[in-house]
Design a protein around this motif. Structure first.
Motif, PDB file in Angstrom:
ATOM      1  N   ASP A 105       0.822  -1.212   0.000  1.00 27.43           N
ATOM      2  CA  ASP A 105       0.000   0.000   0.000  1.00 27.43           C
ATOM      3  C   ASP A 105       0.857   1.263   0.000  1.00 27.43           C
ATOM      4  O   ASP A 105       0.401   2.333  -0.429  1.00 27.43           O
ATOM      5  N   ILE A 106       2.097   1.161   0.451  1.00 26.23           N
ATOM      6  CA  ILE A 106       3.011   2.305   0.366  1.00 26.23           C
ATOM      7  C   ILE A 106       3.649   2.369  -1.025  1.00 26.23           C
ATOM      8  O   ILE A 106       3.743   3.440  -1.625  1.00 26.23           O
ATOM      9  N   LEU A 107       4.055   1.225  -1.549  1.00 23.74           N
ATOM     10  CA  LEU A 107       4.666   1.194  -2.880  1.00 23.74           C
ATOM     11  C   LEU A 107       3.720   1.724  -3.954  1.00 23.74           C
ATOM     12  O   LEU A 107       4.156   2.345  -4.926  1.00 23.74           O
ATOM     13  N   GLU A 108       2.435   1.480  -3.798  1.00 23.24           N
ATOM     14  CA  GLU A 108       1.471   1.840  -4.842  1.00 23.24           C
ATOM     15  C   GLU A 108       0.564   3.002  -4.448  1.00 23.24           C
ATOM     16  O   GLU A 108      -0.445   3.238  -5.100  1.00 23.24           O
ATOM     17  N   LYS A 109       0.911   3.725  -3.417  1.00 22.85           N
ATOM     18  CA  LYS A 109       0.074   4.856  -3.003  1.00 22.85           C
ATOM     19  C   LYS A 109       0.130   5.962  -4.060  1.00 22.85           C
ATOM     20  O   LYS A 109       1.208   6.454  -4.400  1.00 22.85           O
ATOM     21  N   PRO A 110      -1.013   6.380  -4.599  1.00 25.52           N
ATOM     22  CA  PRO A 110      -1.013   7.395  -5.650  1.00 25.52           C
ATOM     23  C   PRO A 110      -0.815   8.812  -5.127  1.00 25.52           C
ATOM     24  O   PRO A 110      -0.467   9.708  -5.892  1.00 25.52           O
TER      25      PRO A 110
END
Length: 396
Positions: free
Chosen positions: A272-277
């Motif tokens: 969820d941090i790697l892909e947080k927009p």
């Protein structure tokens, strides 16, 4: 050229298994693998199996659910829901994931059959048994070993081919220590590390590159849609720059190895941090930055050449000391380390990201890099050495 390297294969397997917690956002799956490994290790010891078989079994246990698909992960650990999935599918997927990685092929076939009760592979049979016991254990609150024994008997009484495994299990689970350790993951991990021992392997240049390429593809870049080709793109860019600058084949090989491994620390970062927009919060940004340190720590634990470890780990350091995680300055950073830093920024600019839908064109990326070089962040000589034919890689 790089000399042969001694790698702690067990440490590599343990770390990949541990990152299932973050890779799959599911701590239960990692704990399941640990308990399955503990049960299987005790059984294999009781059955006096050869040391190499016991090591392969331990590795297979730690990674036996690595092929589980998203929709399966929440069902694998529940007795009443296992019937709703094709439980052998993830076993074969795990085998497919591991079989072409050097030295992983020795335990990949064990994983393939770990849900096949008719398998002739004793090691697969032990995992099958240990897996069933772990799920039985987590779905019941056993307070005595007798309760566990009775439940185990009812589960396997009609499976005659498991008699030897069942007899061994009865011997290793007859005292309270077994239950105590099964209920305390930290203590179980300590005991587990003493049961089998580590496996070290000597890798030649070809084997090392083959291993790191497979790890980059299957475990690093595969974690997120936004990083699916990042490691190979950074590696290609770094090696291309080095060749343009006249570096030797040996140096290019160091860059190639380091390039495939430079982001291995990201397997410790929640998805969820790697892909947080949106913009990361302060604590989220610190977590994101920690991947560079985890790369450093992990690669050191494997026993890789220090130069390769540093090239891989310092890819976010800046010449002016503003980088991370160590805040190194220009005099601390070799040319190869500087090349990796430039290659990483170039690749990140050219790729799609959660916070940016469009890929930046080559000319615009070069312009950004030159601005960074002018304010002392990165090496201008290296920026000027990025070959124009890199465009061939990015036209997709």
């Amino acid at each position: 050229m790089i000399n042969n390297r001694k790698i702690n294969l067990t440490k590599l397997v343990e770390t990949i298994s541990q990152t299932q917690t973050l890779f799959f956002s599911n701590t239960l799956l990692y704990e399941h693998c640990l308990r399955v490994s503990f049960i299987a290790n005790l059984i294999s010891k009781e059955m006096n199996l050869e040391k190499q078989d016991r090591i392969n079994l331990n590795h297979a246990c730690l990674m036996h659910d690595i092929g589980a698909y998203t929709q399966e992960r929440s069902l694998l650990l529940e007795i009443n829901k296992r019937k709703d999935i094709n439980i052998r599918r993830h076993a074969y997927a795990g085998y497919e994931l591991l079989r072409d990685i050097p030295f992983f092929e020795t335990f990949a076939p064990i994983i393939k059959d770990h849900h096949n009760e008719n398998t002739q592979n004793l090691l697969s049979k032990i995992i099958y048994f240990a897996d069933e016991i772990e799920v039985l254990f987590r779905n019941n609150k056993f307070t005595t070993t007798k309760e566990l024994s009775l439940k185990t008997y009812s589960l396997f009484k009609d499976k005659k081919s498991f008699k030897d495994v069942f007899d061994a299990f009865n011997k290793i689970s007859k005292n309270d220590v077994f239950l105590i350790l099964m209920n305390n993951i930290d203590e179980l991990k300590k005991e587990n590390s003493l049961l089998v021992g580590d496996r070290f392997e000597i890798l030649n240049n070809e084997q090392l590159l083959s291993m790191v390429k497979a790890i980059a593809k299957n475990f690093i870049d595969a974690k997120s849609e936004f990083t699916k080709s990042h490691s190979i793109d950074v590696t290609y860019t770094a090696v291309s720059i080095a060749k343009t600058m006249g570096f030797t084949p040996a140096d290019c090989q160091k860059l190639e190895t380091a390039g495939f491994l430079h982001d291995i620390g990201k397997i410790f970062i929640p998805l969820d941090i790697l892909e947080k927009p949106d913009k990361l919060t302060g604590s989220e940004w610190l977590t994101m930055k920690s991947h560079a340190y985890y790369t450093y720590s992990f690669l050191n634990s494997l026993g890789l050449d220090k130069e390769i470890v540093d090239i891989a780990s310092f890819h976010h350091e800046c010449l002016d000391g503003s980088g991370y995680p160590f805040g190194l300055e220009g005099n601390d950073l070799s040319k190869l380390q500087r090349i990796m830093a430039v290659a990483d920024v170039y690749a990140a600019l050219r790729q799609q990201r959660p916070y940016r839908t469009d890929r930046i064109k080559h000319e615009e990326a070069i312009e950004i890099l030159e601005k960074m070089a002018k304010i002392g962040k990165i090496d201008m000589e290296i920026v000027k050495s990025i070959p124009y034919n890199l465009l061939m890689l990015w036209e997709y």
